[in-house]
Design a protein around this motif. Structure first.
Motif, PDB file in Angstrom:
ATOM      1  N   HIS A  61      40.725 -21.029  -9.304  1.00  0.00           N
ATOM      2  CA  HIS A  61      40.489 -20.843  -7.874  1.00  0.00           C
ATOM      3  C   HIS A  61      39.367 -19.821  -7.676  1.00  0.00           C
ATOM      4  O   HIS A  61      39.306 -18.816  -8.383  1.00  0.00           O
ATOM      5  N   PRO A  62      38.468 -20.068  -6.719  1.00  0.00           N
ATOM      6  CA  PRO A  62      37.333 -19.155  -6.506  1.00  0.00           C
ATOM      7  C   PRO A  62      37.730 -17.698  -6.287  1.00  0.00           C
ATOM      8  O   PRO A  62      36.984 -16.794  -6.649  1.00  0.00           O
ATOM      9  N   GLN A  63      38.907 -17.462  -5.691  1.00  0.00           N
ATOM     10  CA  GLN A  63      39.301 -16.074  -5.467  1.00  0.00           C
ATOM     11  C   GLN A  63      39.602 -15.373  -6.796  1.00  0.00           C
ATOM     12  O   GLN A  63      39.241 -14.206  -6.987  1.00  0.00           O
ATOM     13  N   VAL A  64      40.242 -16.114  -7.713  1.00  0.00           N
ATOM     14  CA  VAL A  64      40.468 -15.570  -9.054  1.00  0.00           C
ATOM     15  C   VAL A  64      39.124 -15.404  -9.762  1.00  0.00           C
ATOM     16  O   VAL A  64      38.881 -14.414 -10.451  1.00  0.00           O
ATOM     17  N   GLY A  65      38.240 -16.404  -9.579  1.00  0.00           N
ATOM     18  CA  GLY A  65      36.913 -16.326 -10.183  1.00  0.00           C
ATOM     19  C   GLY A  65      36.120 -15.130  -9.689  1.00  0.00           C
ATOM     20  O   GLY A  65      35.414 -14.471 -10.455  1.00  0.00           O
ATOM     21  N   ALA A  66      36.247 -14.816  -8.403  1.00  0.00           N
ATOM     22  CA  ALA A  66      35.540 -13.654  -7.839  1.00  0.00           C
ATOM     23  C   ALA A  66      36.047 -12.362  -8.460  1.00  0.00           C
ATOM     24  O   ALA A  66      35.272 -11.444  -8.742  1.00  0.00           O
ATOM     25  N   LEU A  67      37.353 -12.281  -8.691  1.00  0.00           N
ATOM     26  CA  LEU A  67      37.930 -11.104  -9.342  1.00  0.00           C
ATOM     27  C   LEU A  67      37.395 -10.966 -10.762  1.00  0.00           C
ATOM     28  O   LEU A  67      37.011  -9.873 -11.202  1.00  0.00           O
ATOM     29  N   ILE A  68      37.359 -12.097 -11.482  1.00  0.00           N
ATOM     30  CA  ILE A  68      36.817 -12.092 -12.840  1.00  0.00           C
ATOM     31  C   ILE A  68      35.370 -11.618 -12.834  1.00  0.00           C
ATOM     32  O   ILE A  68      34.963 -10.765 -13.623  1.00  0.00           O
ATOM     33  N   LEU A  69      34.581 -12.160 -11.926  1.00  0.00           N
ATOM     34  CA  LEU A  69      33.155 -11.841 -11.842  1.00  0.00           C
ATOM     35  C   LEU A  69      32.939 -10.344 -11.605  1.00  0.00           C
ATOM     36  O   LEU A  69      32.051  -9.720 -12.184  1.00  0.00           O
ATOM     37  N   ALA A  95      33.940 -21.104 -18.365  1.00  0.00           N
ATOM     38  CA  ALA A  95      34.948 -22.150 -18.215  1.00  0.00           C
ATOM     39  C   ALA A  95      36.039 -21.709 -17.235  1.00  0.00           C
ATOM     40  O   ALA A  95      36.509 -22.507 -16.402  1.00  0.00           O
ATOM     41  N   LEU A  96      36.449 -20.460 -17.321  1.00  0.00           N
ATOM     42  CA  LEU A  96      37.445 -19.936 -16.383  1.00  0.00           C
ATOM     43  C   LEU A  96      36.920 -19.980 -14.953  1.00  0.00           C
ATOM     44  O   LEU A  96      37.604 -20.415 -14.032  1.00  0.00           O
ATOM     45  N   GLU A 112      46.565 -12.524 -14.444  1.00  0.00           N
ATOM     46  CA  GLU A 112      47.348 -12.399 -15.675  1.00  0.00           C
ATOM     47  C   GLU A 112      47.897 -13.753 -16.109  1.00  0.00           C
ATOM     48  O   GLU A 112      47.944 -14.067 -17.302  1.00  0.00           O
ATOM     49  N   ALA A 113      48.318 -14.539 -15.134  1.00  0.00           N
ATOM     50  CA  ALA A 113      48.832 -15.866 -15.456  1.00  0.00           C
ATOM     51  C   ALA A 113      47.732 -16.735 -16.035  1.00  0.00           C
ATOM     52  O   ALA A 113      47.953 -17.477 -17.001  1.00  0.00           O
ATOM     53  N   VAL A 114      46.548 -16.641 -15.452  1.00  0.00           N
ATOM     54  CA  VAL A 114      45.405 -17.418 -15.934  1.00  0.00           C
ATOM     55  C   VAL A 114      45.070 -17.045 -17.370  1.00  0.00           C
ATOM     56  O   VAL A 114      44.777 -17.884 -18.210  1.00  0.00           O
ATOM     57  N   LEU A 115      45.094 -15.787 -17.681  1.00  0.00           N
ATOM     58  CA  LEU A 115      44.725 -15.310 -19.018  1.00  0.00           C
ATOM     59  C   LEU A 115      45.883 -15.322 -19.996  1.00  0.00           C
ATOM     60  O   LEU A 115      45.712 -14.972 -21.173  1.00  0.00           O
ATOM     61  N   ALA A 116      47.075 -15.702 -19.527  1.00  0.00           N
ATOM     62  CA  ALA A 116      48.277 -15.669 -20.368  1.00  0.00           C
ATOM     63  C   ALA A 116      48.465 -14.275 -20.959  1.00  0.00           C
ATOM     64  O   ALA A 116      48.782 -14.108 -22.134  1.00  0.00           O
ATOM     65  N   ALA A 117      48.256 -13.261 -20.091  1.00  0.00           N
ATOM     66  CA  ALA A 117      48.365 -11.873 -20.542  1.00  0.00           C
ATOM     67  C   ALA A 117      49.826 -11.449 -20.576  1.00  0.00           C
ATOM     68  O   ALA A 117      50.710 -12.126 -20.051  1.00  0.00           O
ATOM     69  N   LEU A 158      42.542  -7.057 -16.868  1.00  0.00           N
ATOM     70  CA  LEU A 158      41.170  -6.745 -16.494  1.00  0.00           C
ATOM     71  C   LEU A 158      40.370  -6.312 -17.707  1.00  0.00           C
ATOM     72  O   LEU A 158      39.193  -6.652 -17.844  1.00  0.00           O
ATOM     73  N   GLU A 159      41.000  -5.553 -18.602  1.00  0.00           N
ATOM     74  CA  GLU A 159      40.316  -5.100 -19.807  1.00  0.00           C
ATOM     75  C   GLU A 159      40.080  -6.266 -20.773  1.00  0.00           C
ATOM     76  O   GLU A 159      39.064  -6.328 -21.463  1.00  0.00           O
ATOM     77  N   MET A 160      41.030  -7.225 -20.825  1.00  0.00           N
ATOM     78  CA  MET A 160      40.894  -8.375 -21.727  1.00  0.00           C
ATOM     79  C   MET A 160      39.609  -9.151 -21.459  1.00  0.00           C
ATOM     80  O   MET A 160      38.970  -9.658 -22.373  1.00  0.00           O
ATOM     81  N   LEU A 161      39.224  -9.239 -20.194  1.00  0.00           N
ATOM     82  CA  LEU A 161      38.043 -10.015 -19.837  1.00  0.00           C
ATOM     83  C   LEU A 161      36.782  -9.505 -20.520  1.00  0.00           C
ATOM     84  O   LEU A 161      35.868 -10.266 -20.810  1.00  0.00           O
ATOM     85  N   ARG A 162      36.726  -8.189 -20.772  1.00  0.00           N
ATOM     86  CA  ARG A 162      35.535  -7.589 -21.369  1.00  0.00           C
ATOM     87  C   ARG A 162      35.348  -8.011 -22.825  1.00  0.00           C
ATOM     88  O   ARG A 162      34.290  -7.804 -23.410  1.00  0.00           O
ATOM     89  N   TRP A 163      36.413  -8.580 -23.415  1.00  0.00           N
ATOM     90  CA  TRP A 163      36.326  -9.007 -24.816  1.00  0.00           C
ATOM     91  C   TRP A 163      36.002 -10.487 -24.953  1.00  0.00           C
ATOM     92  O   TRP A 163      35.733 -10.968 -26.049  1.00  0.00           O
ATOM     93  N   MET A 164      36.052 -11.224 -23.856  1.00  0.00           N
ATOM     94  CA  MET A 164      35.941 -12.676 -23.939  1.00  0.00           C
ATOM     95  C   MET A 164      34.499 -13.137 -24.124  1.00  0.00           C
ATOM     96  O   MET A 164      33.552 -12.491 -23.685  1.00  0.00           O
ATOM     97  N   ASP A 165      34.354 -14.306 -24.749  1.00  0.00           N
ATOM     98  CA  ASP A 165      33.056 -14.938 -24.938  1.00  0.00           C
ATOM     99  C   ASP A 165      32.519 -15.426 -23.590  1.00  0.00           C
ATOM    100  O   ASP A 165      33.289 -15.849 -22.725  1.00  0.00           O
ATOM    101  N   VAL A 166      31.203 -15.381 -23.424  1.00  0.00           N
ATOM    102  CA  VAL A 166      30.589 -15.779 -22.146  1.00  0.00           C
ATOM    103  C   VAL A 166      30.923 -17.228 -21.793  1.00  0.00           C
ATOM    104  O   VAL A 166      31.213 -17.542 -20.634  1.00  0.00           O
ATOM    105  N   ASP A 167      30.910 -18.122 -22.781  1.00  0.00           N
ATOM    106  CA  ASP A 167      31.231 -19.529 -22.511  1.00  0.00           C
ATOM    107  C   ASP A 167      32.662 -19.690 -22.028  1.00  0.00           C
ATOM    108  O   ASP A 167      32.948 -20.496 -21.135  1.00  0.00           O
ATOM    109  N   ALA A 168      33.569 -18.901 -22.610  1.00  0.00           N
ATOM    110  CA  ALA A 168      34.974 -18.964 -22.201  1.00  0.00           C
ATOM    111  C   ALA A 168      35.131 -18.453 -20.770  1.00  0.00           C
ATOM    112  O   ALA A 168      35.915 -19.002 -19.977  1.00  0.00           O
TER     113      ALA A 168
END
Length: 347
Positions: A141-149, A135-136, A191-196, A122-132
Protein backbone atom coordinates in the motif's frame (compact mmCIF):
# COMPACT_ATOMS: atom_id res chain seq x y z
CA UNK A 1 84.82 17.66 36.54
CA UNK A 2 81.17 18.53 36.35
CA UNK A 3 81.70 21.66 38.44
CA UNK A 4 84.11 23.06 35.81
CA UNK A 5 81.38 23.24 33.22
CA UNK A 6 78.38 25.50 33.03
CA UNK A 7 76.04 23.71 30.68
CA UNK A 8 72.48 24.80 29.95
CA UNK A 9 70.49 21.68 29.34
CA UNK A 10 67.03 22.03 27.87
CA UNK A 11 64.80 19.14 28.74
CA UNK A 12 62.28 18.39 26.03
CA UNK A 13 58.77 17.81 27.19
CA UNK A 14 57.33 14.82 25.34
CA UNK A 15 54.55 15.86 23.01
CA UNK A 16 51.17 14.38 23.64
CA UNK A 17 50.14 11.94 20.95
CA UNK A 18 46.99 12.88 19.08
CA UNK A 19 44.04 10.85 20.29
CA UNK A 20 42.73 8.16 17.99
CA UNK A 21 39.42 8.84 16.32
CA UNK A 22 36.48 7.02 17.88
CA UNK A 23 35.98 4.59 15.00
CA UNK A 24 39.70 3.71 14.83
CA UNK A 25 39.91 3.08 18.57
CA UNK A 26 36.75 0.96 18.48
CA UNK A 27 38.07 -1.04 15.51
CA UNK A 28 41.33 -1.81 17.33
CA UNK A 29 39.43 -2.95 20.43
CA UNK A 30 37.19 -5.22 18.34
CA UNK A 31 40.24 -6.80 16.69
CA UNK A 32 41.70 -7.59 20.10
CA UNK A 33 38.61 -9.63 20.98
CA UNK A 34 37.80 -13.19 20.01
CA UNK A 35 35.76 -13.40 16.79
CA UNK A 36 32.56 -14.51 18.56
CA UNK A 37 32.85 -11.72 21.13
CA UNK A 38 33.37 -9.08 18.42
CA UNK A 39 30.45 -10.45 16.40
CA UNK A 40 28.17 -10.28 19.46
CA UNK A 41 28.98 -6.59 19.87
CA UNK A 42 28.41 -5.81 16.17
CA UNK A 43 24.96 -7.41 16.31
CA UNK A 44 23.81 -4.53 18.54
CA UNK A 45 24.86 -1.81 16.05
CA UNK A 46 22.99 -0.41 13.08
CA UNK A 47 24.01 -0.88 9.45
CA UNK A 48 25.89 2.42 9.07
CA UNK A 49 27.89 1.81 12.25
CA UNK A 50 28.86 -1.69 11.13
CA UNK A 51 30.00 -0.40 7.72
CA UNK A 52 32.08 2.34 9.34
CA UNK A 53 33.67 -0.08 11.80
CA UNK A 54 34.40 -2.63 9.06
CA UNK A 55 36.27 0.03 7.07
CA UNK A 56 38.14 1.17 10.19
CA UNK A 57 39.12 -2.44 10.99
CA UNK A 58 40.75 -2.78 7.58
CA UNK A 59 42.46 0.61 8.02
CA UNK A 60 43.69 -0.38 11.50
CA UNK A 61 45.00 -3.82 10.54
CA UNK A 62 48.60 -2.56 10.82
CA UNK A 63 48.11 -0.51 13.99
CA UNK A 64 51.29 0.12 15.96
CA UNK A 65 51.81 -0.93 19.56
CA UNK A 66 51.46 2.72 20.58
CA UNK A 67 48.08 3.01 18.84
CA UNK A 68 46.86 -0.16 20.54
CA UNK A 69 47.91 1.30 23.91
CA UNK A 70 46.03 4.52 23.07
CA UNK A 71 42.87 2.61 22.20
CA UNK A 72 43.02 0.67 25.48
CA UNK A 73 43.72 3.85 27.48
CA UNK A 74 40.76 5.63 25.87
CA UNK A 75 38.50 2.68 26.63
CA UNK A 76 39.57 2.51 30.27
CA UNK A 77 39.29 6.28 30.71
CA UNK A 78 35.80 6.49 29.22
CA UNK A 79 34.61 3.37 31.03
CA UNK A 80 35.26 5.01 34.41
CA UNK A 81 32.37 7.38 33.72
CA UNK A 82 29.87 4.59 33.08
CA UNK A 83 27.78 3.64 36.08
CA UNK A 84 27.26 -0.05 36.84
CA UNK A 85 23.57 0.80 37.21
CA UNK A 86 23.34 1.48 33.47
CA UNK A 87 24.29 -2.06 32.43
CA UNK A 88 21.10 -3.90 31.48
CA UNK A 89 19.03 -1.26 33.25
CA UNK A 90 16.12 -1.30 30.78
CA UNK A 91 15.51 -5.04 31.10
CA UNK A 92 15.86 -5.07 34.90
CA UNK A 93 13.53 -2.09 35.38
CA UNK A 94 10.84 -3.60 33.17
CA UNK A 95 11.10 -6.96 34.95
CA UNK A 96 10.76 -5.35 38.39
CA UNK A 97 7.71 -3.28 37.39
CA UNK A 98 6.00 -6.28 35.76
CA UNK A 99 6.56 -8.42 38.85
CA UNK A 100 5.36 -5.64 41.14
CA UNK A 101 2.08 -4.58 39.51
CA UNK A 102 1.31 -7.21 36.87
CA UNK A 103 1.64 -7.18 33.09
CA UNK A 104 -1.34 -4.98 32.17
CA UNK A 105 -0.66 -2.20 34.67
CA UNK A 106 3.08 -2.42 34.00
CA UNK A 107 2.54 -1.91 30.25
CA UNK A 108 0.46 1.21 30.93
CA UNK A 109 3.01 2.64 33.35
CA UNK A 110 6.03 1.90 31.16
CA UNK A 111 4.33 3.25 28.04
CA UNK A 112 4.01 6.59 29.80
CA UNK A 113 7.43 6.86 31.49
CA UNK A 114 9.96 4.62 29.72
CA UNK A 115 12.25 6.07 27.02
CA UNK A 116 10.95 4.98 23.61
CA UNK A 117 13.17 3.67 20.82
CA UNK A 118 12.58 3.25 17.11
CA UNK A 119 10.86 0.07 16.05
CA UNK A 120 13.21 -2.70 14.98
CA UNK A 121 11.46 -2.88 11.62
CA UNK A 122 12.57 0.64 10.72
CA UNK A 123 16.19 -0.34 11.31
CA UNK A 124 15.79 -3.56 9.25
CA UNK A 125 15.04 -1.51 6.15
CA UNK A 126 18.54 0.01 6.22
CA UNK A 127 20.01 -3.46 5.66
CA UNK A 128 17.84 -4.44 2.70
CA UNK A 129 18.94 -4.64 -0.93
CA UNK A 130 17.72 -1.80 -3.17
CA UNK A 131 15.92 -4.23 -5.51
CA UNK A 132 14.11 -5.80 -2.56
CA UNK A 133 13.06 -2.34 -1.35
CA UNK A 134 11.80 -1.45 -4.84
CA UNK A 135 9.71 -4.63 -4.86
CA UNK A 136 8.17 -3.67 -1.52
CA UNK A 137 7.37 -0.17 -2.76
CA UNK A 138 5.75 -1.58 -5.90
CA UNK A 139 3.60 -4.19 -4.16
CA UNK A 140 2.56 -2.67 -0.83
CA UNK A 141 0.00 0.00 0.00
CA UNK A 142 1.34 3.48 -0.86
CA UNK A 143 1.05 4.61 2.75
CA UNK A 144 3.34 1.78 3.86
CA UNK A 145 5.57 2.59 0.88
CA UNK A 146 5.78 6.24 1.96
CA UNK A 147 6.89 5.15 5.43
CA UNK A 148 9.54 2.91 3.90
CA UNK A 149 10.74 5.71 1.63
CA UNK A 150 11.07 8.15 4.52
CA UNK A 151 13.15 5.80 6.66
CA UNK A 152 15.74 5.12 3.97
CA UNK A 153 19.00 6.97 3.39
CA UNK A 154 18.22 9.53 0.61
CA UNK A 155 20.47 8.02 -2.09
CA UNK A 156 19.05 4.52 -1.45
CA UNK A 157 15.51 5.88 -1.56
CA UNK A 158 16.22 7.65 -4.86
CA UNK A 159 17.51 4.43 -6.44
CA UNK A 160 14.62 2.39 -5.05
CA UNK A 161 11.97 4.69 -6.50
CA UNK A 162 13.65 5.08 -9.89
CA UNK A 163 12.27 1.85 -11.42
CA UNK A 164 8.68 2.32 -10.24
CA UNK A 165 5.66 3.32 -12.30
CA UNK A 166 5.42 7.09 -12.80
CA UNK A 167 2.07 7.35 -11.05
CA UNK A 168 3.33 5.43 -8.04
CA UNK A 169 6.48 7.54 -7.88
CA UNK A 170 4.53 10.78 -7.52
CA UNK A 171 2.05 9.22 -5.06
CA UNK A 172 4.83 7.92 -2.80
CA UNK A 173 6.62 11.27 -2.87
CA UNK A 174 3.36 13.07 -2.03
CA UNK A 175 2.55 10.78 0.90
CA UNK A 176 6.12 10.86 2.22
CA UNK A 177 6.17 14.65 2.09
CA UNK A 178 2.90 14.77 4.04
CA UNK A 179 4.25 12.59 6.85
CA UNK A 180 4.97 14.35 10.13
CA UNK A 181 4.88 11.47 12.63
CA UNK A 182 4.14 7.76 12.46
CA UNK A 183 1.42 6.22 14.66
CA UNK A 184 1.82 2.79 16.18
CA UNK A 185 -0.69 1.26 13.74
CA UNK A 186 1.43 2.27 10.73
CA UNK A 187 4.54 0.72 12.26
CA UNK A 188 2.58 -2.46 12.97
CA UNK A 189 1.58 -2.62 9.28
CA UNK A 190 5.22 -2.22 8.31
CA UNK A 191 6.28 -4.94 10.74
CA UNK A 192 3.77 -7.30 9.19
CA UNK A 193 5.09 -6.50 5.72
CA UNK A 194 8.67 -7.20 6.77
CA UNK A 195 7.74 -10.24 8.88
CA UNK A 196 9.60 -8.55 11.74
CA UNK A 197 9.60 -9.71 15.36
CA UNK A 198 6.51 -8.73 17.38
CA UNK A 199 7.15 -5.86 19.77
CA UNK A 200 5.24 -7.65 22.54
CA UNK A 201 2.25 -5.34 22.57
CA UNK A 202 4.27 -2.35 23.72
CA UNK A 203 3.05 1.02 22.61
CA UNK A 204 5.32 2.52 19.99
CA UNK A 205 6.01 6.24 20.16
CA UNK A 206 5.44 8.30 17.04
CA UNK A 207 8.61 8.66 15.01
CA UNK A 208 9.39 12.14 13.58
CA UNK A 209 10.34 11.17 10.02
CA UNK A 210 9.43 12.12 6.47
CA UNK A 211 8.19 15.52 5.42
CA UNK A 212 9.33 17.93 2.67
CA UNK A 213 12.94 18.16 3.91
CA UNK A 214 13.54 14.41 3.73
CA UNK A 215 11.82 14.16 0.35
CA UNK A 216 13.91 17.08 -0.97
CA UNK A 217 17.10 15.18 -0.06
CA UNK A 218 15.79 12.15 -1.98
CA UNK A 219 14.82 14.27 -4.99
CA UNK A 220 18.31 15.81 -5.13
CA UNK A 221 19.74 12.30 -5.53
CA UNK A 222 17.45 11.46 -8.43
CA UNK A 223 18.46 11.88 -12.10
CA UNK A 224 17.48 15.28 -13.50
CA UNK A 225 14.61 14.10 -15.72
CA UNK A 226 13.04 11.94 -13.00
CA UNK A 227 13.28 14.74 -10.44
CA UNK A 228 11.68 17.30 -12.76
CA UNK A 229 8.93 14.91 -13.85
CA UNK A 230 8.10 14.01 -10.24
CA UNK A 231 7.90 17.66 -9.22
CA UNK A 232 5.57 18.41 -12.15
CA UNK A 233 3.31 15.52 -11.17
CA UNK A 234 3.35 16.61 -7.54
CA UNK A 235 2.34 20.18 -8.48
CA UNK A 236 -0.85 18.82 -10.02
CA UNK A 237 -1.80 17.27 -6.68
CA UNK A 238 -0.42 19.76 -4.17
CA UNK A 239 1.16 22.91 -5.59
CA UNK A 240 2.12 24.36 -2.20
CA UNK A 241 3.82 21.14 -1.07
CA UNK A 242 5.71 20.88 -4.36
CA UNK A 243 6.92 24.45 -3.93
CA UNK A 244 8.08 23.66 -0.38
CA UNK A 245 10.06 20.66 -1.61
CA UNK A 246 11.66 22.77 -4.36
CA UNK A 247 12.68 25.34 -1.75
CA UNK A 248 14.25 22.62 0.40
CA UNK A 249 16.13 21.12 -2.54
CA UNK A 250 18.33 24.20 -2.83
CA UNK A 251 18.53 26.40 0.27
CA UNK A 252 20.48 29.61 0.84
CA UNK A 253 23.51 27.75 2.22
CA UNK A 254 23.81 25.93 -1.10
CA UNK A 255 24.89 29.19 -2.72
CA UNK A 256 28.36 28.05 -1.61
CA UNK A 257 28.13 25.37 -4.32
CA UNK A 258 27.80 27.91 -7.14
CA UNK A 259 30.90 29.01 -9.01
CA UNK A 260 31.90 32.66 -8.60
CA UNK A 261 30.49 33.69 -12.00
CA UNK A 262 27.05 32.15 -11.36
CA UNK A 263 26.95 33.52 -7.82
CA UNK A 264 27.79 37.00 -9.09
CA UNK A 265 25.05 36.76 -11.73
CA UNK A 266 22.51 35.91 -9.03
CA UNK A 267 23.55 38.59 -6.55
CA UNK A 268 23.54 41.34 -9.17
CA UNK A 269 19.89 40.52 -9.79
CA UNK A 270 18.69 40.88 -6.20
CA UNK A 271 17.90 43.95 -4.13
CA UNK A 272 20.87 45.15 -2.05
CA UNK A 273 18.80 45.72 1.08
CA UNK A 274 17.29 42.24 0.76
CA UNK A 275 20.73 40.70 0.34
CA UNK A 276 21.99 42.50 3.45
CA UNK A 277 19.16 40.99 5.52
CA UNK A 278 19.73 37.53 4.03
CA UNK A 279 23.46 37.63 4.80
CA UNK A 280 22.75 38.77 8.36
CA UNK A 281 21.76 35.19 9.15
CA UNK A 282 24.94 33.55 7.78
CA UNK A 283 28.55 33.14 8.87
CA UNK A 284 31.52 35.34 7.93
CA UNK A 285 32.78 32.93 5.26
CA UNK A 286 29.45 33.04 3.44
CA UNK A 287 29.34 36.85 3.60
CA UNK A 288 32.89 37.11 2.24
CA UNK A 289 32.20 34.63 -0.57
CA UNK A 290 29.09 36.49 -1.70
CA UNK A 291 30.56 39.98 -1.50
CA UNK A 292 33.75 38.89 -3.29
CA UNK A 293 31.70 38.49 -6.48
CA UNK A 294 30.54 42.12 -6.38
CA UNK A 295 32.26 45.42 -7.07
CA UNK A 296 34.14 47.07 -4.24
CA UNK A 297 31.59 49.84 -3.97
CA UNK A 298 28.63 47.45 -3.93
CA UNK A 299 30.24 45.16 -1.35
CA UNK A 300 31.09 48.11 0.91
CA UNK A 301 27.49 49.31 0.67
CA UNK A 302 26.20 45.88 1.75
CA UNK A 303 28.66 45.69 4.65
CA UNK A 304 27.65 49.19 5.81
CA UNK A 305 23.97 48.23 5.74
CA UNK A 306 24.66 45.07 7.74
CA UNK A 307 26.68 47.03 10.30
CA UNK A 308 23.93 49.62 10.74
CA UNK A 309 21.24 46.98 11.20
CA UNK A 310 19.91 46.32 14.67
CA UNK A 311 18.75 42.82 15.58
CA UNK A 312 16.89 41.23 12.66
CA UNK A 313 14.01 38.82 13.18
CA UNK A 314 14.71 35.27 12.05
CA UNK A 315 11.50 35.28 10.01
CA UNK A 316 12.70 38.34 8.06
CA UNK A 317 16.03 36.66 7.32
CA UNK A 318 14.23 33.51 6.15
CA UNK A 319 11.93 35.49 3.88
CA UNK A 320 14.85 37.39 2.33
CA UNK A 321 16.77 34.17 1.72
CA UNK A 322 13.72 32.49 0.16
CA UNK A 323 13.22 35.45 -2.17
CA UNK A 324 16.83 35.20 -3.35
CA UNK A 325 16.50 31.45 -3.86
CA UNK A 326 13.42 32.10 -5.98
CA UNK A 327 15.66 34.19 -8.25
CA UNK A 328 18.18 31.31 -8.30
CA UNK A 329 15.53 28.81 -9.40
CA UNK A 330 14.25 31.14 -12.12
CA UNK A 331 17.76 31.67 -13.47
CA UNK A 332 18.48 27.95 -13.38
CA UNK A 333 15.22 27.25 -15.21
CA UNK A 334 16.07 29.78 -17.93
CA UNK A 335 19.62 28.44 -18.27
CA UNK A 336 21.35 31.60 -17.03
CA UNK A 337 23.15 29.64 -14.32
CA UNK A 338 23.90 25.96 -13.66
CA UNK A 339 23.13 24.21 -10.39
CA UNK A 340 24.89 20.90 -9.71
CA UNK A 341 22.52 17.95 -9.43
CA UNK A 342 23.00 14.21 -8.90
CA UNK A 343 26.32 12.90 -10.20
CA UNK A 344 27.48 14.87 -13.24
CA UNK A 345 23.94 16.03 -13.94
CA UNK A 346 22.71 19.62 -13.79
CA UNK A 347 19.34 21.28 -13.30
Amino acid sequence: MADDFDVDMEIETPRAKPALEGASAAAILLMLLEEEEAATILKHLDADEVRQLAKSMFDSANASEGQIDQALDQFVSQSRGVSALAVGADTRIRTVIHQAVGNVRADNILAAVAPQSSAASLEMLRWMDVDAISALLANEHPQVGALILSVLVPDVAARAIETLDEGLQSELVLRAAQLTAVPAAAIEDLEAVLAAANVGGQRVAKQPIGGPSDVAKIMKKMPKQLSERTIRALKKQDKFLAQTIEEEMFIFENLRDLDAKSLGTVLRSVDAAQLAIALKGTDTDMVDRCLATMSKRASETIRDEMTEMTMVKRVDVDEAQKAIMQVVRQMASSGEIMIAGAGDDYV
